[in-house]
Design a protein around this motif. Structure first.
Motif, PDB file in Angstrom:
ATOM      1  N   GLY A 226      13.652  -9.607  17.223  1.00 17.05           N
ATOM      2  CA  GLY A 226      14.982  -9.045  17.424  1.00 17.05           C
ATOM      3  C   GLY A 226      16.062 -10.084  17.194  1.00 17.05           C
ATOM      4  N   GLU A 227      17.301  -9.678  17.424  1.00  7.62           N
ATOM      5  CA  GLU A 227      18.456 -10.571  17.259  1.00  7.62           C
ATOM      6  C   GLU A 227      19.087 -10.849  18.618  1.00  7.62           C
ATOM      7  N   LEU A 228      19.314 -12.129  18.912  1.00  9.99           N
ATOM      8  CA  LEU A 228      19.942 -12.527  20.166  1.00  9.99           C
ATOM      9  C   LEU A 228      21.448 -12.285  20.081  1.00  9.99           C
ATOM     10  N   LEU A 229      21.933 -11.323  20.871  1.00 16.11           N
ATOM     11  CA  LEU A 229      23.336 -10.924  20.804  1.00 16.11           C
ATOM     12  C   LEU A 229      24.233 -11.704  21.755  1.00 16.11           C
ATOM     13  N   GLU A 230      23.681 -12.093  22.911  1.00 15.05           N
ATOM     14  CA  GLU A 230      24.521 -12.722  23.931  1.00 15.05           C
ATOM     15  C   GLU A 230      23.644 -13.449  24.947  1.00 15.05           C
ATOM     16  N   ILE A 231      24.169 -14.522  25.523  1.00 13.33           N
ATOM     17  CA  ILE A 231      23.521 -15.219  26.638  1.00 13.33           C
ATOM     18  C   ILE A 231      24.507 -15.232  27.805  1.00 13.33           C
ATOM     19  N   VAL A 232      24.112 -14.606  28.907  1.00 10.03           N
ATOM     20  CA  VAL A 232      25.004 -14.445  30.061  1.00 10.03           C
ATOM     21  C   VAL A 232      24.414 -15.175  31.265  1.00 10.03           C
ATOM     22  N   GLN A 233      25.236 -16.007  31.949  1.00  8.45           N
ATOM     23  CA  GLN A 233      24.772 -16.684  33.155  1.00  8.45           C
ATOM     24  C   GLN A 233      24.987 -15.775  34.366  1.00  8.45           C
ATOM     25  N   ALA A 234      23.925 -15.650  35.166  1.00  6.33           N
ATOM     26  CA  ALA A 234      23.990 -14.848  36.396  1.00  6.33           C
ATOM     27  C   ALA A 234      23.407 -15.693  37.517  1.00  6.33           C
ATOM     28  N   ASP A 235      24.280 -16.322  38.319  1.00  2.33           N
ATOM     29  CA  ASP A 235      23.868 -17.243  39.378  1.00  2.33           C
ATOM     30  C   ASP A 235      23.050 -18.385  38.774  1.00  2.33           C
ATOM     31  N   LEU A 236      21.790 -18.523  39.184  1.00  2.00           N
ATOM     32  CA  LEU A 236      20.964 -19.647  38.729  1.00  2.00           C
ATOM     33  C   LEU A 236      20.139 -19.326  37.486  1.00  2.00           C
ATOM     34  N   ILE A 237      20.207 -18.110  37.029  1.00  2.00           N
ATOM     35  CA  ILE A 237      19.432 -17.740  35.841  1.00  2.00           C
ATOM     36  C   ILE A 237      20.369 -17.330  34.717  1.00  2.00           C
ATOM     37  N   TYR A 238      19.779 -17.178  33.539  1.00  2.00           N
ATOM     38  CA  TYR A 238      20.506 -16.695  32.366  1.00  2.00           C
ATOM     39  C   TYR A 238      19.812 -15.432  31.868  1.00  2.00           C
ATOM     40  N   VAL A 239      20.584 -14.580  31.249  1.00  4.28           N
ATOM     41  CA  VAL A 239      20.033 -13.345  30.677  1.00  4.28           C
ATOM     42  C   VAL A 239      20.372 -13.308  29.187  1.00  4.28           C
ATOM     43  N   GLY A 240      19.331 -13.171  28.370  1.00 10.84           N
ATOM     44  CA  GLY A 240      19.534 -13.012  26.935  1.00 10.84           C
ATOM     45  C   GLY A 240      19.540 -11.531  26.580  1.00 10.84           C
ATOM     46  N   VAL A 241      20.562 -11.098  25.854  1.00 11.82           N
ATOM     47  CA  VAL A 241      20.664  -9.712  25.396  1.00 11.82           C
ATOM     48  C   VAL A 241      20.177  -9.670  23.948  1.00 11.82           C
ATOM     49  N   VAL A 242      19.127  -8.866  23.711  1.00  9.19           N
ATOM     50  CA  VAL A 242      18.458  -8.873  22.408  1.00  9.19           C
ATOM     51  C   VAL A 242      18.453  -7.462  21.823  1.00  9.19           C
ATOM     52  N   SER A 243      18.789  -7.380  20.539  1.00 11.20           N
ATOM     53  CA  SER A 243      18.728  -6.114  19.806  1.00 11.20           C
ATOM     54  C   SER A 243      17.387  -6.015  19.093  1.00 11.20           C
ATOM     55  N   ILE A 244      16.652  -4.899  19.377  1.00 12.30           N
ATOM     56  CA  ILE A 244      15.373  -4.637  18.722  1.00 12.30           C
ATOM     57  C   ILE A 244      15.449  -3.248  18.110  1.00 12.30           C
ATOM     58  N   GLY A 245      15.661  -3.181  16.808  1.00 14.59           N
ATOM     59  CA  GLY A 245      15.805  -1.883  16.167  1.00 14.59           C
ATOM     60  C   GLY A 245      16.995  -1.147  16.742  1.00 14.59           C
ATOM     61  N   GLN A 246      16.742   0.028  17.328  1.00 15.44           N
ATOM     62  CA  GLN A 246      17.799   0.833  17.927  1.00 15.44           C
ATOM     63  C   GLN A 246      17.966   0.551  19.427  1.00 15.44           C
ATOM     64  N   GLN A 247      17.222  -0.425  19.955  1.00 11.89           N
ATOM     65  CA  GLN A 247      17.220  -0.696  21.391  1.00 11.89           C
ATOM     66  C   GLN A 247      17.897  -2.025  21.709  1.00 11.89           C
ATOM     67  N   ILE A 248      18.537  -2.093  22.894  1.00 11.58           N
ATOM     68  CA  ILE A 248      19.081  -3.343  23.432  1.00 11.58           C
ATOM     69  C   ILE A 248      18.331  -3.649  24.718  1.00 11.58           C
ATOM     70  N   VAL A 249      17.762  -4.851  24.820  1.00 12.23           N
ATOM     71  CA  VAL A 249      17.005  -5.229  26.014  1.00 12.23           C
ATOM     72  C   VAL A 249      17.540  -6.554  26.558  1.00 12.23           C
ATOM     73  N   GLU A 250      17.269  -6.794  27.835  1.00 11.32           N
ATOM     74  CA  GLU A 250      17.671  -8.032  28.490  1.00 11.32           C
ATOM     75  C   GLU A 250      16.424  -8.841  28.863  1.00 11.32           C
ATOM     76  N   VAL A 251      16.486 -10.142  28.648  1.00  5.49           N
ATOM     77  CA  VAL A 251      15.360 -11.030  28.933  1.00  5.49           C
ATOM     78  C   VAL A 251      15.858 -12.184  29.799  1.00  5.49           C
ATOM     79  N   VAL A 252      15.169 -12.449  30.890  1.00  3.69           N
ATOM     80  CA  VAL A 252      15.543 -13.550  31.778  1.00  3.69           C
ATOM     81  C   VAL A 252      15.186 -14.878  31.127  1.00  3.69           C
ATOM     82  N   MET A 253      16.104 -15.855  31.217  1.00  3.21           N
ATOM     83  CA  MET A 253      15.921 -17.174  30.628  1.00  3.21           C
ATOM     84  C   MET A 253      16.248 -18.228  31.674  1.00  3.21           C
ATOM     85  N   ASP A 254      15.652 -19.416  31.520  1.00  2.00           N
ATOM     86  CA  ASP A 254      16.067 -20.527  32.372  1.00  2.00           C
ATOM     87  C   ASP A 254      17.119 -21.350  31.630  1.00  2.00           C
ATOM     88  N   ALA A 255      17.651 -22.389  32.302  1.00  4.88           N
ATOM     89  CA  ALA A 255      18.744 -23.166  31.724  1.00  4.88           C
ATOM     90  C   ALA A 255      18.333 -23.862  30.428  1.00  4.88           C
TER      91      ALA A 255
END
Length: 283
Positions: A226-255
């Motif tokens: 997929g394509e990484l659309l955005e990286i958002v910080q939420a407290d101590l973790i980060y969330v990557g927003v990824v486009s996969i075909g017609q779907q948008i999903v969120e993936v938890v990331m560390d620093a």
């Protein structure tokens, strides 16, 4: 057997080089990044662009140093992304313009569920209906080779699936050799029995859809690209927003992961911690 051994300079730094043998009645999908030479290859096969090399179709020479058959002598059907229908002709007249074979035209219209529309004009049809007419018109020549240049790219997912069934039915009924350019993995997997991937105008992968499309990373059970659309910080973790075909999903990331990835790049979502399952869509 179709033998293709061609070269063509696309730019100062890019030269298309393709060496393929294609079995009769097979369905070949051509994939790859934009600018990799996919459409140019189709146009060379159709005789719409020149190239150096050899194209042999069974016992017929289409291209060599002495011969370059014009498109009308190559026994091909070509379906473009746009429909290129004659607006002043009805659906049936569009087909009969190619060949005055009314029985064949009616058979094609029935196969693609267009019989009720045969007296309509293109301006009154939906995009999916127009594309079905274009497909039927291409088959009126009963071509040896059917060339499809991303013919379904402008359609919604449900209509794409319906038209894929039409394409496969026509391919089997008329025993054509079909060569299709597509970026859609599900479309390629559903239709093709062989996939060729072009990169920088060279063939970099060649195999069955399963061999080319099913990808995993290391020990992971499966990987989704997929394509990484955005990286958002939420407290101590980060969330990557990824486009996969017609779907948008969120993936938890560390620093550290957030620092290593950049918005806009192509990524894989990998998993090995659980067994995936399927559920039906009810809405």
């Amino acid at each position: 057997m179709i033998q293709i051994q061609i070269t063509k300079t696309l730019s100062k730094s890019l030269k298309l080089e393709v060496d393929l043998n294609i079995a009769p009645h097979s369905f070949l999908a051509i994939s790859g990044e934009s600018g990799s030479g996919k459409t140019t290859l189709l146009r060379i096969l159709a005789g719409l662009e020149s190239a150096e090399g050899v194209i042999n179709v069974s016992d017929d020479v289409w291209l060599n140093k002495q011969i370059n058959l014009p498109p009308q002598k190559r026994h091909i059907g070509f379906v473009f992304q746009d429909y290129a229908l004659f607006e002043n002709m009805t659906v049936l007249e569009n087909l009969l313009f190619v060949a005055p074979q009314k029985e064949l035209a009616n058979e094609l219209l029935e196969m693609c569920d267009l019989t009720a529309l045969k007296t309509r004009y293109p301006s009154t049809l939906s995009g999916g209906q127009k594309q079905r007419v274009a497909l039927c018109r291409a088959m009126m020549r009963q071509p040896k080779i059917l060339l499809l240049d991303e013919p379904l790219s402008a359609l919604d997912p449900k209509m794409r699936t319906n038209l894929q069934h039409n394409i496969l039915a026509l391919h089997k009924r008329f025993k054509t050799t079909t060569i299709m350019v597509s970026h859609d993995p599900s479309e390629i997997y559903r239709l093709a029995d062989r996939v060729v991937v072009l990169k920088d105008a060279k063939v970099v992968k060649d195999g069955s859809p399963k061999e080319v499309l099913l990808q995993t990373q290391g020990s992971h059970k499966f990987s989704i690209r997929g394509e990484l659309l955005e990286i958002v910080q939420a407290d101590l973790i980060y969330v990557g927003v990824v486009s996969i075909g017609q779907q948008i999903v969120e993936v938890v990331m560390d620093a550290q992961e957030a620092d290593n990835f950049s918005v806009g790049e192509t990524v894989y979502i990998n998993t090995k911690a659980f067994s995936p399952s399927l559920s039906k869509i009810t809405d």
